[in-house]
Design an enzyme around this catalytic site. Structure first.
Site, mmCIF file in Angstrom:
data_model
loop_
_atom_site.group_PDB
_atom_site.id
_atom_site.type_symbol
_atom_site.label_atom_id
_atom_site.label_comp_id
_atom_site.label_asym_id
_atom_site.label_seq_id
_atom_site.Cartn_x
_atom_site.Cartn_y
_atom_site.Cartn_z
ATOM 1 N N ASP A 71 23.028 43.832 44.770
ATOM 2 C CA ASP A 71 21.910 44.360 43.995
ATOM 3 C C ASP A 71 21.010 45.176 44.915
ATOM 4 O O ASP A 71 21.195 45.169 46.138
ATOM 5 C CB ASP A 71 21.128 43.201 43.355
ATOM 6 C CG ASP A 71 20.422 43.594 42.065
ATOM 7 O OD1 ASP A 71 19.580 44.516 42.116
ATOM 8 O OD2 ASP A 71 20.703 42.983 41.016
ATOM 9 N N ASP B 230 23.958 49.553 46.852
ATOM 10 C CA ASP B 230 23.870 50.693 45.941
ATOM 11 C C ASP B 230 25.292 50.972 45.473
ATOM 12 O O ASP B 230 26.166 51.322 46.281
ATOM 13 C CB ASP B 230 23.298 51.902 46.680
ATOM 14 C CG ASP B 230 23.200 53.149 45.815
ATOM 15 O OD1 ASP B 230 23.748 53.156 44.692
ATOM 16 O OD2 ASP B 230 22.599 54.142 46.274
ATOM 17 N N SER C 234 29.232 48.725 26.357
ATOM 18 C CA SER C 234 28.170 48.451 25.386
ATOM 19 C C SER C 234 28.693 48.834 24.018
ATOM 20 O O SER C 234 29.540 49.726 23.892
ATOM 21 C CB SER C 234 26.920 49.284 25.696
ATOM 22 O OG SER C 234 26.003 49.250 24.614
ATOM 23 N N TYR D 37 23.425 57.510 27.564
ATOM 24 C CA TYR D 37 23.848 56.115 27.728
ATOM 25 C C TYR D 37 25.186 55.867 27.053
ATOM 26 O O TYR D 37 26.095 55.247 27.621
ATOM 27 C CB TYR D 37 22.773 55.193 27.160
ATOM 28 C CG TYR D 37 23.075 53.727 27.276
ATOM 29 C CD1 TYR D 37 22.976 53.060 28.501
ATOM 30 C CD2 TYR D 37 23.450 52.983 26.158
ATOM 31 C CE1 TYR D 37 23.250 51.711 28.604
ATOM 32 C CE2 TYR D 37 23.719 51.627 26.252
ATOM 33 C CZ TYR D 37 23.611 50.995 27.477
ATOM 34 O OH TYR D 37 23.886 49.645 27.571
ATOM 35 N N LYS E 147 28.705 54.720 28.833
ATOM 36 C CA LYS E 147 29.372 53.474 28.447
ATOM 37 C C LYS E 147 30.713 53.751 27.769
ATOM 38 O O LYS E 147 31.661 52.980 27.899
ATOM 39 C CB LYS E 147 28.457 52.665 27.530
ATOM 40 C CG LYS E 147 27.242 52.070 28.238
ATOM 41 C CD LYS E 147 27.642 51.115 29.351
ATOM 42 C CE LYS E 147 26.447 50.374 29.921
ATOM 43 N NZ LYS E 147 26.816 49.383 30.952
ATOM 44 N N PHE F 78 21.323 42.040 23.880
ATOM 45 C CA PHE F 78 21.136 40.827 24.669
ATOM 46 C C PHE F 78 19.723 40.787 25.232
ATOM 47 O O PHE F 78 19.193 41.809 25.676
ATOM 48 C CB PHE F 78 22.145 40.764 25.815
ATOM 49 C CG PHE F 78 23.454 40.142 25.425
ATOM 50 C CD1 PHE F 78 23.873 38.939 25.975
ATOM 51 C CD2 PHE F 78 24.265 40.747 24.476
ATOM 52 C CE1 PHE F 78 25.070 38.361 25.604
ATOM 53 C CE2 PHE F 78 25.464 40.183 24.095
ATOM 54 C CZ PHE F 78 25.869 38.976 24.663
ATOM 55 N N THR G 181 17.309 40.228 28.032
ATOM 56 C CA THR G 181 17.271 40.177 29.494
ATOM 57 C C THR G 181 15.865 40.564 29.947
ATOM 58 O O THR G 181 15.053 41.052 29.153
ATOM 59 C CB THR G 181 18.279 41.157 30.123
ATOM 60 O OG1 THR G 181 17.832 42.502 29.898
ATOM 61 C CG2 THR G 181 19.680 40.964 29.533
#
Length: 256
Positions: A36, A59, A149, A162, A166, A195, A197
């Protein structure tokens, strides 16, 4: 796959879907690398879980960083599981805005770089490491689980960048699985719905009121633990390969 005999690399492992996956695989006995960019949360999670859990600043677009995370994983145990669960957001925009201006090409490239190029970078470097593992009874050497997604199938207004990124992850799944048959590495993708988060930056009750009501059944948002449970099942079920699994409570996005 015997999870307790391998290491796992989880990108985005310091929070959200990734953190839940780190916790699940650790509980199943795997050595886990939290890959991360959030050093504070990543180190805190590694310290909390202890044992064979380490944090590596990573990264996903940097070959050296990803190779470093892969090397850290293989130092603990043979790399058997790689999960790309990294995320982020740069806003949404229509192809042509209300003022007549075109969408930002830079924003589009940002999404494709992070979600598609970053995912492929992790996939190719992890697969190369897995190919050196000793084969299991059926010739298996590892599994890669990518995160798509449901927006890849039903992108909403403003989600072109996006959804395209995906959608690329979805399209990557089968040919990558076919490419890696000779070395015994499986490739799967999970396509989550809505979801809850930390990315929502609000209390779950508020988020449920805004988004959970649209989910047919169960009539709520998904929990990261449910994503993590599917990752574990994919790892342990050797016959799952080359497929995208929707995890969405039968939700189908509407245009808006």
């Amino acid at each position: 796959m015997d999870i307790s005999r391998v290491s796992a690399l989880v990108t985005g492992g310091a929070g959200g879907l990734g953190e839940a996956t780190v916790r699940r695989l650790t509980a199943a006995g795997a050595a886990v690398i939290i890959a991360d960019l959030d050093d504070g949360r990543g180190k805190a999670l590694a310290d909390e879980l202890g044992g064979r859990v380490e944090y590596v600043h990573t990264d996903v677009l940097d070959e050296g960083d990803v190779n470093g995370a892969v090397a850290a994983a293989t130092a603990l145990a043979p790399l058997g599981i790689a999960v790309s669960a990294h995320g982020g957001g740069e806003g949404a925009s229509r192809v042509v805005g209300r003022d007549g201006s075109p969408a930002s090409f830079e924003q589009f490239q940002w999404y494709v770089n992070l979600f598609l190029n970053g995912t492929f970078n992790v996939l190719r470097l992890s697969a190369a490491a897995m190919a050196r593992n000793e084969a299991g009874p059926d010739g298996g050497r590892g599994v890669i689980v990518n995160t798509a997604s449901i927006a890849a199938f039903e992108g909403q207004v403003g989600q072109t960048a996006y959804s395209a990124a995906k959608g690329g992850v979805v399209g990557l799944t089968l040919p990558a699985a076919r490419d890696l048959t000779k070395v015994g590495v499986r490739v799967m993708a999970i396509a989550p719905g809505t979801f809850f988060t930390p990315a929502f930056r609000m209390e779950r009750e508020e988020a449920e009121q805004r988004w959970g009501a649209a989910v047919p059944f169960p009539n709520r948002m998904g929990s990261p633990a449910e994503y993590a449970a599917l990752v574990q099942h994919i790892a342990e079920n050797d016959y799952l390969n080359g497929e995208v699994i929707r995890l969405d409570g039968a939700l189908r996005f509407q245009p808006k």
